[in-house]
Write an enzyme that holds these catalytic residues in place. Structure first.
Site, short mmCIF file in Angstrom:
data_model
loop_
_atom_site.label_atom_id
_atom_site.label_comp_id
_atom_site.label_asym_id
_atom_site.label_seq_id
_atom_site.Cartn_x
_atom_site.Cartn_y
_atom_site.Cartn_z
N ARG A 162 40.57 29.36 29.96
CA ARG A 162 41.22 29.10 28.32
C ARG A 162 42.78 29.77 28.62
O ARG A 162 43.53 29.29 28.04
CB ARG A 162 40.36 29.92 27.66
CG ARG A 162 41.15 29.97 26.21
CD ARG A 162 41.00 28.60 25.38
NE ARG A 162 39.68 28.23 25.12
CZ ARG A 162 39.48 27.40 24.29
NH1 ARG A 162 40.20 27.02 23.29
NH2 ARG A 162 38.00 27.05 24.13
N ASN A 350 33.20 35.76 21.40
CA ASN A 350 34.03 34.78 22.40
C ASN A 350 33.18 33.50 22.54
O ASN A 350 32.54 33.19 23.47
CB ASN A 350 34.24 35.41 23.59
CG ASN A 350 35.35 34.53 24.31
OD1 ASN A 350 35.09 33.99 25.25
ND2 ASN A 350 36.71 34.76 24.21
N ARG A 395 34.20 30.83 25.51
CA ARG A 395 35.61 30.19 24.99
C ARG A 395 36.69 30.56 26.26
O ARG A 395 37.34 29.72 26.54
CB ARG A 395 36.11 30.60 23.75
CG ARG A 395 37.43 30.25 23.04
CD ARG A 395 37.93 30.59 21.96
NE ARG A 395 38.74 30.06 21.09
CZ ARG A 395 40.23 29.78 21.51
NH1 ARG A 395 40.57 30.53 22.42
NH2 ARG A 395 40.92 28.91 20.85
N CYS A 396 36.61 31.79 26.88
CA CYS A 396 37.40 32.07 27.94
C CYS A 396 37.24 31.44 29.12
O CYS A 396 38.35 31.12 29.51
CB CYS A 396 37.15 33.50 28.34
SG CYS A 396 37.91 35.03 27.06
N MET A 397 36.02 30.92 29.17
CA MET A 397 35.87 30.22 30.64
C MET A 397 35.91 28.57 30.40
O MET A 397 35.55 28.03 31.13
CB MET A 397 34.31 30.40 30.96
CG MET A 397 33.81 31.77 31.25
SD MET A 397 32.44 32.24 31.74
CE MET A 397 31.45 31.74 30.49
#
Length: 405
Positions: A162, A350, A395-397
């Site tokens: 992301r 997240n 979300r970060c991934m």
């Protein structure tokens, strides 16, 4: 491979296509002495992290999402020897030591690898030990491997795709990473945007160099005409203004940008570590920052290209942008300060929306997940005991490439 028109005009539209990176050997090159330099607090167990990541990808696929891996796309484009050499030369611009004799040795070593091996090696890093045997000479750096063992650093944060960029409408914003340790990561995204057929219909949002300090974790596309950008530890005021003047003063469909300033702390490195969108009118927030944020509204001006004002109420500002009156803000941890702080450390806020009101979360954040369910949000849980050690969640991934309204 076909070349669809990919676009993202919402944080919550039905997710169709996503870009991931399966954790690799780069995590095995994390060493305690240099964790801080490489932006990690702990060392994940690679085998378990891969199992957890595979489960994450499986959940997405079961929801009808097409999953692509950045390592596979790069391997495909560097089958072309000219592109392969270009990628290697750009990566070698980041070699830490300045011995002018070193670059040709590294270049020859890397270009002899197969495309798959090359991608793995560039992400994993190049140790001094593996190169010493190829050199007919010794330098001080060869004799000081105990002080720093790498010529080219590993990229352990690579699985947080992301942060590498964001699709805004049908264009791609490639991040300008704040920390030196992460700047090489975006070279892979640039390479596939330029050369892979999946990106054939995707242009860059900006072709000129962006000032340092804009990362995808701070960019939320909440509607076709509104961005929310976090002013954070890693996204700067200068870069937000640079972007605002190019989007709001030009032909872009973006009409307004809501800026949320959060404390510049590693625990809240990006906006999406404390704030994400979960439904048409619902957002999840870590209550520990509730009284520490400032909200600003940027829009097209009259005589001035961009005007700015401060907003007193985040929920009202979001509601105005979405034309829903007032947005509902759900607090993680059930709003309980101790529980919320503990679960925020495990990336409870997240989360990744698959479609309106359906999100992917770590199963460890039990109170937050129950709070979401009590508010009518469907929660798809994934394990994350090792993945979370890198300080990032679903979300970060994931970098969404296509969402359908």
């Amino acid at each position: 491979m076909s070349s669809p028109q990919l676009q993202v005009k919402s944080e919550i539209g039905q997710l169709q296509v996503v870009l991931l990176h399966r954790p690799g050997e780069e995590l095995e090159n994390l060493i305690p002495r240099y964790l801080e330099d490489l932006l990690f607090d702990e060392i994940p167990w690679l085998n378990q992290a891969r199992k957890e990541h595979d489960y994450f990808a499986k959940v997405l696929q079961e929801q009808g999402v097409q999953v692509y891996y950045i390592e596979d796309l790069v391997s495909e484009v560097i089958a072309d020897s000219t592109i392969r050499r270009k990628l290697v030369e750009r990566q070698l611009d980041f070699v830490r030591l300045g011995d002018p004799r070193l670059e040709p040795v590294l270049l020859e070593y890397l270009l002899a690898l197969s495309p798959d091996q090359l991608v793995i090696k560039l992400m994993a890093g190049i140790s001094k030990g593996e190169i010493q045997r190829l050199k007919p000479y010794r330098t001080l750096s060869d004799l000081t491997t105990a002080s720093y063992p790498f010529y080219l650093d590993p990229m352990p944060s690579m699985y947080f795709t992301r942060d590498h960029g964001a699709m805004i409408g049908g264009q791609l914003l490639v991040s300008s990473m704040f920390n030196f340790a992460r700047r090489r990561e975006t070279l892979f995204l640039r390479m596939v945007q330029q050369h892979h057929p999946l990106f054939a219909n995707i242009d860059l949002l900006f072709t000129e160099e962006i000032p340092t300090g804009i990362e995808g974790g701070d960019v939320l596309v909440i509607s076709d005409d509104t961005l929310v950008i976090g002013l954070s530890e890693r996204t700067t005021e200068e870069t937000i203004e640079w972007i605002a003047h190019r989007l709001l003063a030009g032909p872009s469909p973006i009409k307004q940008i809501i800026v949320i300033q959060i404390p510049a702390k590693r625990a809240y490195m990006h906006l999406d570590t404390v704030f994400t969108m979960v439904d048409y009118d619902k957002f999840l927030m870590y209550p520990g920052i509730r009284d520490q944020i400032q909200v600003f509204w940027l829009e097209r001006g009259g005589k001035n290209p961009v005007t700015a004002r401060e907003e007193a109420d985040l929920a009202l500002a979001l509601g105005q942008a979405l034309q829903i009156g007032k947005a509902e803000i759900i607090y993680s941890g059930g709003g309980h300060s101790i529980t919320a702080a503990r679960e925020q450390w495990g990336d409870s806020t997240n989360l990744l929306a698959i479609r309106p009101g359906v999100v992917v979360c770590y199963n460890r954040n039990e109170v937050t997940n129950k709070t979401l369910r009590d508010r009518g949000v469907e929660v798809l849980e994934i394990p994350g005991s090792e993945l979370v050690r890198g300080r990032g969640g679903p979300r970060c991934m994931s970098m969404p490439l296509d969402r359908v309204e």
